[in-house]
Design a protein around this motif. Structure first.
Motif, mmCIF file in Angstrom:
data_model
loop_
_atom_site.group_PDB
_atom_site.id
_atom_site.type_symbol
_atom_site.label_atom_id
_atom_site.label_comp_id
_atom_site.label_asym_id
_atom_site.label_seq_id
_atom_site.Cartn_x
_atom_site.Cartn_y
_atom_site.Cartn_z
ATOM 1 N N GLU A 219 0.824 -1.206 0.000
ATOM 2 C CA GLU A 219 0.000 0.000 0.000
ATOM 3 C C GLU A 219 0.856 1.252 0.000
ATOM 4 O OE1 GLU A 219 -3.983 1.665 0.096
ATOM 5 O OE2 GLU A 219 -3.037 -0.199 -0.550
ATOM 6 N N VAL A 220 1.952 1.231 0.771
ATOM 7 C CA VAL A 220 2.878 2.365 0.766
ATOM 8 C C VAL A 220 3.447 2.577 -0.630
ATOM 9 C CG1 VAL A 220 5.112 3.183 1.617
ATOM 10 C CG2 VAL A 220 3.452 2.205 3.217
ATOM 11 N N ALA A 221 3.884 1.488 -1.269
ATOM 12 C CA ALA A 221 4.450 1.592 -2.622
ATOM 13 C C ALA A 221 3.410 2.122 -3.604
ATOM 14 C CB ALA A 221 4.967 0.231 -3.074
ATOM 15 N N TYR A 222 2.179 1.690 -3.445
ATOM 16 C CA TYR A 222 1.097 2.154 -4.321
ATOM 17 C C TYR A 222 0.876 3.652 -4.161
ATOM 18 C CZ TYR A 222 -3.985 3.062 -4.836
ATOM 19 O OH TYR A 222 -5.211 3.589 -5.098
ATOM 20 N N HIS A 223 0.853 4.143 -2.922
ATOM 21 C CA HIS A 223 0.656 5.574 -2.703
ATOM 22 C C HIS A 223 1.819 6.394 -3.264
ATOM 23 C CE1 HIS A 223 -3.069 5.876 -0.393
ATOM 24 N NE2 HIS A 223 -2.756 4.718 0.121
ATOM 25 N N ARG A 224 3.016 5.807 -3.282
ATOM 26 C CA ARG A 224 4.178 6.516 -3.818
ATOM 27 C C ARG A 224 4.301 6.396 -5.332
ATOM 28 N NH1 ARG A 224 8.830 4.166 0.233
ATOM 29 N NH2 ARG A 224 8.159 5.222 2.140
ATOM 30 N N SER A 225 3.519 5.532 -5.938
ATOM 31 C CA SER A 225 3.703 5.216 -7.350
ATOM 32 C C SER A 225 3.429 6.422 -8.238
ATOM 33 C CB SER A 225 2.766 4.075 -7.761
ATOM 34 O OG SER A 225 1.420 4.515 -7.742
ATOM 35 N N SER A 226 4.079 6.425 -9.403
ATOM 36 C CA SER A 226 3.874 7.521 -10.353
ATOM 37 C C SER A 226 2.421 7.617 -10.777
ATOM 38 C CB SER A 226 4.770 7.316 -11.580
ATOM 39 O OG SER A 226 6.132 7.448 -11.226
ATOM 40 N N LEU A 227 1.721 6.484 -10.891
ATOM 41 C CA LEU A 227 0.328 6.501 -11.317
ATOM 42 C C LEU A 227 -0.538 7.230 -10.304
ATOM 43 C CD1 LEU A 227 -1.503 5.516 -13.601
ATOM 44 C CD2 LEU A 227 -1.923 3.443 -12.265
ATOM 45 N N ASN A 228 -0.338 6.964 -9.024
ATOM 46 C CA ASN A 228 -1.103 7.643 -7.988
ATOM 47 C C ASN A 228 -0.768 9.132 -7.959
ATOM 48 O OD1 ASN A 228 -2.895 7.475 -5.539
ATOM 49 N ND2 ASN A 228 -1.058 8.260 -4.576
ATOM 50 N N VAL A 229 0.540 9.445 -7.997
ATOM 51 C CA VAL A 229 0.961 10.845 -7.953
ATOM 52 C C VAL A 229 0.407 11.597 -9.162
ATOM 53 C CG1 VAL A 229 2.971 12.381 -8.047
ATOM 54 C CG2 VAL A 229 3.017 10.342 -6.587
ATOM 55 N N LEU A 230 0.427 10.961 -10.336
ATOM 56 C CA LEU A 230 -0.069 11.601 -11.543
ATOM 57 C C LEU A 230 -1.548 11.969 -11.404
ATOM 58 C CD1 LEU A 230 0.633 10.498 -15.184
ATOM 59 C CD2 LEU A 230 -1.699 10.914 -14.442
ATOM 60 N N ALA A 231 -2.373 11.003 -11.009
ATOM 61 C CA ALA A 231 -3.811 11.263 -10.894
ATOM 62 C C ALA A 231 -4.095 12.346 -9.859
ATOM 63 C CB ALA A 231 -4.541 9.971 -10.541
ATOM 64 N N VAL A 232 -3.433 12.256 -8.714
ATOM 65 C CA VAL A 232 -3.618 13.262 -7.669
ATOM 66 C C VAL A 232 -3.199 14.636 -8.172
ATOM 67 C CG1 VAL A 232 -2.765 14.041 -5.419
ATOM 68 C CG2 VAL A 232 -3.456 11.657 -5.738
ATOM 69 N N GLY A 233 -2.045 14.696 -8.818
ATOM 70 C CA GLY A 233 -1.522 15.985 -9.281
ATOM 71 C C GLY A 233 -2.406 16.650 -10.314
ATOM 72 N N VAL A 234 -2.887 15.881 -11.287
ATOM 73 C CA VAL A 234 -3.736 16.467 -12.327
ATOM 74 C C VAL A 234 -5.034 16.989 -11.726
ATOM 75 C CG1 VAL A 234 -5.021 16.040 -14.452
ATOM 76 C CG2 VAL A 234 -2.746 15.052 -14.167
ATOM 77 N N VAL A 235 -5.679 16.188 -10.886
ATOM 78 C CA VAL A 235 -6.958 16.613 -10.311
ATOM 79 C C VAL A 235 -6.765 17.828 -9.404
ATOM 80 C CG1 VAL A 235 -8.854 15.933 -8.788
ATOM 81 C CG2 VAL A 235 -8.025 14.358 -10.551
ATOM 82 N N ARG A 236 -5.724 17.843 -8.605
ATOM 83 C CA ARG A 236 -5.468 19.014 -7.763
ATOM 84 C C ARG A 236 -5.259 20.262 -8.620
ATOM 85 N NH1 ARG A 236 -4.177 18.196 -2.315
ATOM 86 N NH2 ARG A 236 -2.861 20.071 -2.283
ATOM 87 N N HIS A 237 -4.514 20.122 -9.699
ATOM 88 C CA HIS A 237 -4.262 21.241 -10.607
ATOM 89 C C HIS A 237 -5.576 21.762 -11.195
ATOM 90 C CE1 HIS A 237 -2.140 23.700 -13.519
ATOM 91 N NE2 HIS A 237 -2.798 23.107 -14.505
ATOM 92 N N LEU A 238 -6.441 20.853 -11.629
ATOM 93 C CA LEU A 238 -7.716 21.257 -12.221
ATOM 94 C C LEU A 238 -8.618 21.936 -11.195
ATOM 95 C CD1 LEU A 238 -8.389 18.062 -14.366
ATOM 96 C CD2 LEU A 238 -7.844 20.347 -15.246
ATOM 97 N N VAL A 239 -8.665 21.404 -9.984
ATOM 98 C CA VAL A 239 -9.528 21.986 -8.955
ATOM 99 C C VAL A 239 -9.024 23.361 -8.549
ATOM 100 C CG1 VAL A 239 -10.340 21.736 -6.570
ATOM 101 C CG2 VAL A 239 -10.409 19.782 -8.133
ATOM 102 N N ARG A 240 -7.719 23.534 -8.431
ATOM 103 C CA ARG A 240 -7.176 24.867 -8.113
ATOM 104 C C ARG A 240 -7.587 25.871 -9.198
ATOM 105 N NH1 ARG A 240 -3.306 24.437 -3.987
ATOM 106 N NH2 ARG A 240 -2.154 22.465 -3.976
ATOM 107 N N ARG A 241 -7.486 25.465 -10.465
ATOM 108 C CA ARG A 241 -7.844 26.368 -11.561
ATOM 109 C C ARG A 241 -9.335 26.682 -11.531
ATOM 110 N NH1 ARG A 241 -6.218 24.565 -17.509
ATOM 111 N NH2 ARG A 241 -4.135 24.806 -16.585
ATOM 112 N N TRP A 242 -10.148 25.682 -11.247
ATOM 113 C CA TRP A 242 -11.594 25.883 -11.198
ATOM 114 C C TRP A 242 -11.997 26.809 -10.059
ATOM 115 C CZ3 TRP A 242 -14.970 22.921 -7.632
ATOM 116 C CH2 TRP A 242 -16.328 23.209 -7.832
#
Length: 340
Positions: free
Chosen positions: A211-234
């Motif tokens: 679970e730790v590795a999953y939270h650190r994974s590029s896939l998790n970071v990517l999804a979190v980062g994109v959505v955070r970026h979109l919500v900040r802009r919105w």
């Protein structure tokens, strides 16, 4: 026995139909109290069925179970391992009601903090709790850890909340593990902490590490980062969390799609998430068009064996490295590709 007289098996529903909940992960069948049945018909609890436990990464993985599924799982574990404490059972069902849409993904944006929102939503249910003989102050104290219970957090030690999260996530991702019902037979509680034998502890340690590795994974970071970026802009600069915290995941996505500032990028993310990439953050200011995803601390816990936590075979770092998330056509992406 005819079809009309054959006993009907409990369903894995989330509304308490018939007064039972069958958990499809653990195989527990929980007889719901009148209070629990009533809570399952309130919006703060029903809304959790429309909030992905995994957050933004539910858009790019098969981990799509909801916060309500998890909360019912925790209730089933409390009922199975800790008996009939009505306050703790209510707290198990309510422990995640403070989450914004997409769970942890939006924490910190515009002041979003589920540890603040959660107690307020629980207090708003005070009349309902009181009508069933449960003091809302006791439930809030249970959730904060001020009241001793099977849900009290213990730094570094597996609680029932962790346990359900680790195992439910492992099932969603296809990680190898014993059947959850078999694993559950090896578990007990010691002062609210999961206790097991050495073999069971090793299973839980592997699931926690995964679970730790999953939270650190590029896939998790990517999804979190994109959505955070979109919500900040919105939301725009200086906004508060008011328009967001009560939404479901679907309502948030719909709002992002409708807004001309975020609609095209949201549609692109839903269509092609790999149009973005993750690179190590560099010192200095964050470039325009880049979302910084702080690494934070590890989500890491161990079970008790003979009263002591199973030792880590490999030291786990206290913090994870910060990452940038950016469009692949961003100049910084090209620079990162050239880095050794």
């Amino acid at each position: 026995m005819t079809a009309s007289t054959r006993p009907v098996r409990p369903h894995a529903d989330t509304v308490g139909l018939g007064g039972h909940h069958t958990d499809p992960l653990w195989g527990t069948v929980t007889t719901l109290t009148p209070l629990e049945q009533a809570l399952l018909r309130t919006w703060p609890v029903r809304r959790l069925g429309h909030v992905a436990h995994a957050g933004a990464v539910a858009t790019v993985t098969t981990q799509t179970f909801s916060r309500l599924e998890h909360s019912l799982g925790v209730l089933g574990l409390v009922a199975h391992l800790d008996g009939a404490d009505a306050v703790t059972r209510a707290a198990a069902l309510l422990h995640d009601v403070g989450h914004a849409p997409l769970s942890h993904t939006l924490e910190g944006i515009a002041g979003i903090d589920h540890h603040v929102t959660g107690p307020a939503r629980v207090r708003a249910l005070g009349d309902l709790l009181g009508a069933h003989g449960v003091d809302v102050a006791d439930v809030v104290a249970t959730l904060s850890g001020a009241r001793a219970s099977a849900l009290r957090p213990r730094p570094g030690l597996v609680t029932l909340d962790h346990l359900d999260g680790y195992v439910r996530s492992a099932r969603a991702h296809g990680r190898r593990m014993p059947a959850p019902a078999r694993l559950l037979r090896r578990l007990t509680l010691q002062d609210g902490v999961v206790r097991t034998d050495p073999a069971g502890a090793r299973v839980l340690a592997r699931l926690a590490d995964a679970e730790v590795a999953y939270h650190r994974s590029s896939l998790n970071v990517l999804a979190v980062g994109v959505v955070r970026h979109l919500v900040r802009r919105w939301l725009g600069p200086g906004a508060d969390a008011g328009p967001v915290v009560g939404m479901t995941d679907g309502e948030l996505v719909a709002a992002l799609l409708r807004d001309p500032r975020t609609g095209d990028e949201t549609r692109r993310f839903l269509t092609d998430p790999l149009a973005w990439c993750v690179v190590p953050a560099r010192p200095g200011p964050v470039p325009e068009g880049v979302e910084l995803v702080p690494g934070g601390r590890s989500y890491h816990a161990r079970a008790l064996v003979d009263g002591e936590p199973l030792p880590d075979r490999v030291p786990v770092p206290d913090r994870v490295a910060d990452q940038w998330v950016l469009r692949r056509d961003h100049p910084e992406a090209r620079s990162a590709a050239a880095m050794p």
